[in-house]
Design a protein around this motif. Sequence first.
Motif, PDB file in Angstrom:
ATOM      1  N   LEU A 258      32.682  54.243  39.015  1.00  0.00           N
ATOM      2  CA  LEU A 258      31.420  54.536  39.706  1.00  0.00           C
ATOM      3  C   LEU A 258      30.320  54.830  38.686  1.00  0.00           C
ATOM      4  O   LEU A 258      29.162  54.441  38.869  1.00  0.00           O
ATOM      5  N   GLU A 259      30.681  55.520  37.603  1.00  0.00           N
ATOM      6  CA  GLU A 259      29.718  55.731  36.518  1.00  0.00           C
ATOM      7  C   GLU A 259      29.309  54.383  35.914  1.00  0.00           C
ATOM      8  O   GLU A 259      28.141  54.175  35.574  1.00  0.00           O
ATOM      9  N   ALA A 260      30.273  53.479  35.780  1.00  0.00           N
ATOM     10  CA  ALA A 260      29.959  52.147  35.253  1.00  0.00           C
ATOM     11  C   ALA A 260      28.977  51.422  36.179  1.00  0.00           C
ATOM     12  O   ALA A 260      28.020  50.787  35.718  1.00  0.00           O
ATOM     13  N   LEU A 261      29.200  51.524  37.480  1.00  0.00           N
ATOM     14  CA  LEU A 261      28.278  50.912  38.439  1.00  0.00           C
ATOM     15  C   LEU A 261      26.894  51.546  38.350  1.00  0.00           C
ATOM     16  O   LEU A 261      25.881  50.878  38.567  1.00  0.00           O
ATOM     17  N   GLY A 262      26.857  52.823  37.993  1.00  0.00           N
ATOM     18  CA  GLY A 262      25.582  53.513  37.850  1.00  0.00           C
ATOM     19  C   GLY A 262      24.723  52.962  36.724  1.00  0.00           C
ATOM     20  O   GLY A 262      23.500  53.167  36.708  1.00  0.00           O
ATOM     21  N   HIS A 263      25.349  52.275  35.772  1.00  0.00           N
ATOM     22  CA  HIS A 263      24.608  51.641  34.680  1.00  0.00           C
ATOM     23  C   HIS A 263      24.472  50.136  34.885  1.00  0.00           C
ATOM     24  O   HIS A 263      23.878  49.452  34.039  1.00  0.00           O
ATOM     25  N   SER A 264      25.026  49.608  35.981  1.00  0.00           N
ATOM     26  CA  SER A 264      25.091  48.155  36.195  1.00  0.00           C
ATOM     27  C   SER A 264      24.539  47.818  37.579  1.00  0.00           C
ATOM     28  O   SER A 264      25.322  47.638  38.534  1.00  0.00           O
ATOM     29  N   PRO A 265      23.223  47.752  37.729  1.00  0.00           N
ATOM     30  CA  PRO A 265      22.603  47.592  39.055  1.00  0.00           C
ATOM     31  C   PRO A 265      23.090  46.382  39.849  1.00  0.00           C
ATOM     32  O   PRO A 265      23.374  46.500  41.044  1.00  0.00           O
ATOM     33  N   GLU A 266      23.173  45.221  39.207  1.00  0.00           N
ATOM     34  CA  GLU A 266      23.585  44.021  39.932  1.00  0.00           C
ATOM     35  C   GLU A 266      25.017  44.160  40.449  1.00  0.00           C
ATOM     36  O   GLU A 266      25.321  43.818  41.602  1.00  0.00           O
ATOM     37  N   ALA A 267      25.889  44.681  39.601  1.00  0.00           N
ATOM     38  CA  ALA A 267      27.288  44.869  40.014  1.00  0.00           C
ATOM     39  C   ALA A 267      27.392  45.903  41.121  1.00  0.00           C
ATOM     40  O   ALA A 267      28.178  45.751  42.067  1.00  0.00           O
ATOM     41  N   SER A 268      26.597  46.957  41.043  1.00  0.00           N
ATOM     42  CA  SER A 268      26.646  48.014  42.045  1.00  0.00           C
ATOM     43  C   SER A 268      26.135  47.522  43.396  1.00  0.00           C
ATOM     44  O   SER A 268      26.710  47.822  44.447  1.00  0.00           O
ATOM     45  N   GLU A 269      25.041  46.766  43.367  1.00  0.00           N
ATOM     46  CA  GLU A 269      24.525  46.231  44.634  1.00  0.00           C
ATOM     47  C   GLU A 269      25.556  45.330  45.296  1.00  0.00           C
ATOM     48  O   GLU A 269      25.792  45.414  46.510  1.00  0.00           O
ATOM     49  N   ARG A 270      26.192  44.474  44.498  1.00  0.00           N
ATOM     50  CA  ARG A 270      27.211  43.583  45.062  1.00  0.00           C
ATOM     51  C   ARG A 270      28.384  44.385  45.617  1.00  0.00           C
ATOM     52  O   ARG A 270      28.938  44.045  46.677  1.00  0.00           O
ATOM     53  N   PHE A 271      28.763  45.449  44.920  1.00  0.00           N
ATOM     54  CA  PHE A 271      29.890  46.280  45.352  1.00  0.00           C
ATOM     55  C   PHE A 271      29.626  46.900  46.723  1.00  0.00           C
ATOM     56  O   PHE A 271      30.488  46.892  47.602  1.00  0.00           O
ATOM     57  N   PHE A 272      28.424  47.453  46.921  1.00  0.00           N
ATOM     58  CA  PHE A 272      28.138  48.168  48.163  1.00  0.00           C
ATOM     59  C   PHE A 272      27.675  47.265  49.306  1.00  0.00           C
ATOM     60  O   PHE A 272      27.754  47.659  50.467  1.00  0.00           O
ATOM     61  N   THR A 273      27.163  46.096  48.977  1.00  0.00           N
ATOM     62  CA  THR A 273      26.579  45.265  50.037  1.00  0.00           C
ATOM     63  C   THR A 273      27.243  43.903  50.208  1.00  0.00           C
ATOM     64  O   THR A 273      26.992  43.222  51.197  1.00  0.00           O
ATOM     65  N   GLY A 274      28.061  43.492  49.255  1.00  0.00           N
ATOM     66  CA  GLY A 274      28.678  42.170  49.333  1.00  0.00           C
ATOM     67  C   GLY A 274      29.919  42.156  50.215  1.00  0.00           C
ATOM     68  O   GLY A 274      30.407  43.195  50.685  1.00  0.00           O
ATOM     69  N   GLU A 275      30.439  40.972  50.442  1.00  0.00           N
ATOM     70  CA  GLU A 275      31.668  40.810  51.210  1.00  0.00           C
ATOM     71  C   GLU A 275      32.851  41.196  50.329  1.00  0.00           C
ATOM     72  O   GLU A 275      33.031  40.624  49.241  1.00  0.00           O
ATOM     73  N   PRO A 276      33.688  42.154  50.745  1.00  0.00           N
ATOM     74  CA  PRO A 276      34.787  42.619  49.890  1.00  0.00           C
ATOM     75  C   PRO A 276      35.830  41.536  49.617  1.00  0.00           C
ATOM     76  O   PRO A 276      36.063  40.655  50.442  1.00  0.00           O
ATOM     77  N   THR A 277      36.434  41.627  48.449  1.00  0.00           N
ATOM     78  CA  THR A 277      37.571  40.790  48.090  1.00  0.00           C
ATOM     79  C   THR A 277      38.785  41.701  47.986  1.00  0.00           C
ATOM     80  O   THR A 277      38.708  42.780  47.404  1.00  0.00           O
ATOM     81  N   VAL A 278      39.903  41.265  48.548  1.00  0.00           N
ATOM     82  CA  VAL A 278      41.115  42.087  48.533  1.00  0.00           C
ATOM     83  C   VAL A 278      41.957  41.722  47.316  1.00  0.00           C
ATOM     84  O   VAL A 278      42.150  40.540  47.016  1.00  0.00           O
ATOM     85  N   TYR A 279      42.458  42.759  46.638  1.00  0.00           N
ATOM     86  CA  TYR A 279      43.270  42.552  45.439  1.00  0.00           C
ATOM     87  C   TYR A 279      44.665  43.135  45.633  1.00  0.00           C
ATOM     88  O   TYR A 279      44.843  44.177  46.274  1.00  0.00           O
ATOM     89  N   ARG A 280      45.630  42.446  45.053  1.00  0.00           N
ATOM     90  CA  ARG A 280      47.006  42.947  45.075  1.00  0.00           C
ATOM     91  C   ARG A 280      47.163  44.040  44.022  1.00  0.00           C
ATOM     92  O   ARG A 280      46.278  44.279  43.216  1.00  0.00           O
ATOM     93  N   GLU A 281      48.330  44.642  44.015  1.00  0.00           N
ATOM     94  CA  GLU A 281      48.647  45.700  43.051  1.00  0.00           C
ATOM     95  C   GLU A 281      48.406  45.257  41.615  1.00  0.00           C
ATOM     96  O   GLU A 281      47.897  46.017  40.782  1.00  0.00           O
ATOM     97  N   ASN A 282      48.740  44.011  41.306  1.00  0.00           N
ATOM     98  CA  ASN A 282      48.621  43.512  39.928  1.00  0.00           C
ATOM     99  C   ASN A 282      47.228  42.971  39.607  1.00  0.00           C
ATOM    100  O   ASN A 282      47.023  42.378  38.549  1.00  0.00           O
ATOM    101  N   GLY A 283      46.291  43.135  40.517  1.00  0.00           N
ATOM    102  CA  GLY A 283      44.916  42.745  40.242  1.00  0.00           C
ATOM    103  C   GLY A 283      44.565  41.317  40.607  1.00  0.00           C
ATOM    104  O   GLY A 283      43.416  40.910  40.424  1.00  0.00           O
ATOM    105  N   THR A 284      45.515  40.558  41.117  1.00  0.00           N
ATOM    106  CA  THR A 284      45.205  39.196  41.549  1.00  0.00           C
ATOM    107  C   THR A 284      44.611  39.210  42.947  1.00  0.00           C
ATOM    108  O   THR A 284      44.823  40.141  43.729  1.00  0.00           O
ATOM    109  N   VAL A 285      43.881  38.159  43.294  1.00  0.00           N
ATOM    110  CA  VAL A 285      43.186  38.087  44.579  1.00  0.00           C
ATOM    111  C   VAL A 285      44.163  37.711  45.684  1.00  0.00           C
ATOM    112  O   VAL A 285      44.970  36.784  45.536  1.00  0.00           O
ATOM    113  N   ASP A 286      44.063  38.431  46.810  1.00  0.00           N
ATOM    114  CA  ASP A 286      44.835  38.096  48.012  1.00  0.00           C
ATOM    115  C   ASP A 286      43.872  37.428  48.993  1.00  0.00           C
ATOM    116  O   ASP A 286      43.159  38.104  49.750  1.00  0.00           O
ATOM    117  N   LYS A 287      43.824  36.105  48.985  1.00  0.00           N
ATOM    118  CA  LYS A 287      42.828  35.378  49.770  1.00  0.00           C
ATOM    119  C   LYS A 287      43.025  35.506  51.274  1.00  0.00           C
ATOM    120  O   LYS A 287      42.088  35.292  52.051  1.00  0.00           O
TER     121      LYS A 287
END
Length: 737
Positions: free
Chosen positions: A355-384
Amino acid sequence: MVAKLEKLAEDARSGMLAKSEKTEWRGENAGVTKPFVKKTVKEFDDAAAQAKSIKNVLKDAHTDLKAVQSELKTAVTDGGKQGIRVQDKGDGTVWCVIEHAPDNGDPTEQQREARKGLEDRINKLIARAEEIDDSAARALKKSHGGDTHNFGHAKYSSLDDAQAERALELAALGPGMNKQQYAEFNTLMSFNSKDPEFSTTFYKGLGGPEQALRFYGRMSLDGTLGDDKERLALAKDFQRNMGVALATATDPDNKSRLPASWGEKFRELGTRQIELEQGAFGREYYGYQLLGGMLRHGNYDADFLTPIAEHITQLHHEEPMRFMSTKPTGMGDPDYGFNPSGKNGAGYAPLTSVLEALGHSPEASERFFTGEPTVYRENGTVDKDARLDYKYLDEFTKEDFEWPPDTLAPPGTDGAEDAFNHGPNALGHALEAATTGRAYDSQSTAPVEHTRKGAELTERLVSYFGDHPELIRHNENGEAEDLKTGPLHALRDSLGNITADYMGDFQRVMYGGDVSSGRFPVPGEAAVFADSGQVQRFLAEVGQDPDAYASITTAQQAYTSLLVDEVVNGESQSTVSLEQRVSNSVAPGALIAGIMSEARADAVLDYHAASAKDFNEAAADKGKWANRVVELGTSAIPPRVPVVGEVINWVAEDITESVVKSVEKDVVTAGEEEGSRDYSRARQATVDATEEIVRRALLNRSDINSDTALDIRETASTQAGNSYGEGSMWEASGDAS
């Protein structure tokens, strides 16, 4: 010389080497002359390569030094314009002297800050020049090698290569770096962390994502262990430099960059425990704990950071305390961890770090709070095929959301209590970046255009906390003993900064203004608040925080100044009297001032959550908000000559002082605990500020006689007093709760 030596080398290859290879050597010549020819030809190649390396290093050093020299000349010129003289100390640094103070008196606080800022600026540039010189000298020595009979040693395509090589040599020492070597490492990283070629070469040179995490983890724990303050200071610089360099190296817009697979690998390593020292029991930590320390610094690209933030949030949703298992117990050393900065946690909770990282990264933070979420598995791969059944903002703002206690402070101590605010604080920082388009701690005053998604997120925040102000309430058991402190009260300073950045939108809604009228200029997209009652409740609760109060009040007064100036000096086809239009312009800001003043009284007298001194000191530190609003005015309001110069200069130079004076006149009398609300005094502060705003706006209207100007000021002041009363009495009526 490079061109000549390359030609000689080519001649040697196509000439004597070619002839030598075609000749059938016999006897002693077969074992002596033929190898000698090969060796000689290689020397020609090495000589050309060495010359090219020297050229590359000198060329880059010259370019960099020329740029530093230009910046130095600009800095000295800027100082002269401010009445500041630069003097050489004779030791490679300078000190600055204020030559001209107002009325030959003592220098103003603004001048003192300018002097210190200029001195720091110049000394950093000199240090940068020294670092370039040292790096170039070191590279030239390595290129030469010191052997008078042998060309060809270290080869560099650029000065960045040489600097990265040295940084990697030092990094190989790990915690074994002595303080001098550590300082040299930080210097190299500090001056080059925003250089894509250097940063990419450096991170690749570490060996890969896992090796980078291990290096950071070892250095971080080494720097935070024990009471060595000098080592801790070096570790703080190290953390910042590593983070900024990683942000640079992972930016896909840079020509030189790390492959996207680094982000994927970091997500894979996030849930794995990494051994920092071979065979060292108890020195295994999650990848996300190590990465989190670096992520706290740098503006990261959304493609890199947002997936990591989503993955960490989803992991937390499934198991809130999963990362706390590696947190040491019984250490008695609250600094020990992966966040040497010490700000918002020890570094064991990846959620706070990201969250601190998002606080320094406006574009990433906006996408995080307003974009369509992507689901990730335990190992970090995308679960489509998966879908989330919750939104991130809704998740964080739940009353029972469980924030990890990211501290090693013993239970019952102040540090342990503060830990419950680390997460909400970081959340506030991320929301600031997402809504304003700038890093939460940015000191820039240049206006940033609000995006549609950022404005909509602001609307959601105001609506939610306007309906649920109890979540951000802070009550230290004052008169309102039956009211609990809300779990998210630490958000209020960030919500205050968001309000200040959207001041035009907040003023517009006070009396039901229409966006299409254009009377309230804003940078970019407008935020439209549907319910003024929600806005008032939101302001009433947020304004109880000293920092939020100061940000909002400063922005409000500066913005009102611009509105009045536009009415008095701008072009208009309105048939409504100037007197009435000025009054209409001061009303929204005065209503906000009333809400703020009463909120301040609540915090000091009812909730005992802050002191009058806290509010006064916070107000004195919010000059950037006046400047940001001024910059908005110069870009969003059509320029006018010569009036805008006079009025805008006043806002830039005097608005902060005006706000501080207003705050000092505000609602609390001496002896806070026994203090009472002084409505008339607080109201008068707003009236006085309004009269000054109108007076300044009228300065260059020579066509308006003094009697008319006086009537306009008095009418505006009367309106300000009435609107102030509306805001104050409404808040005091109890509707805000």
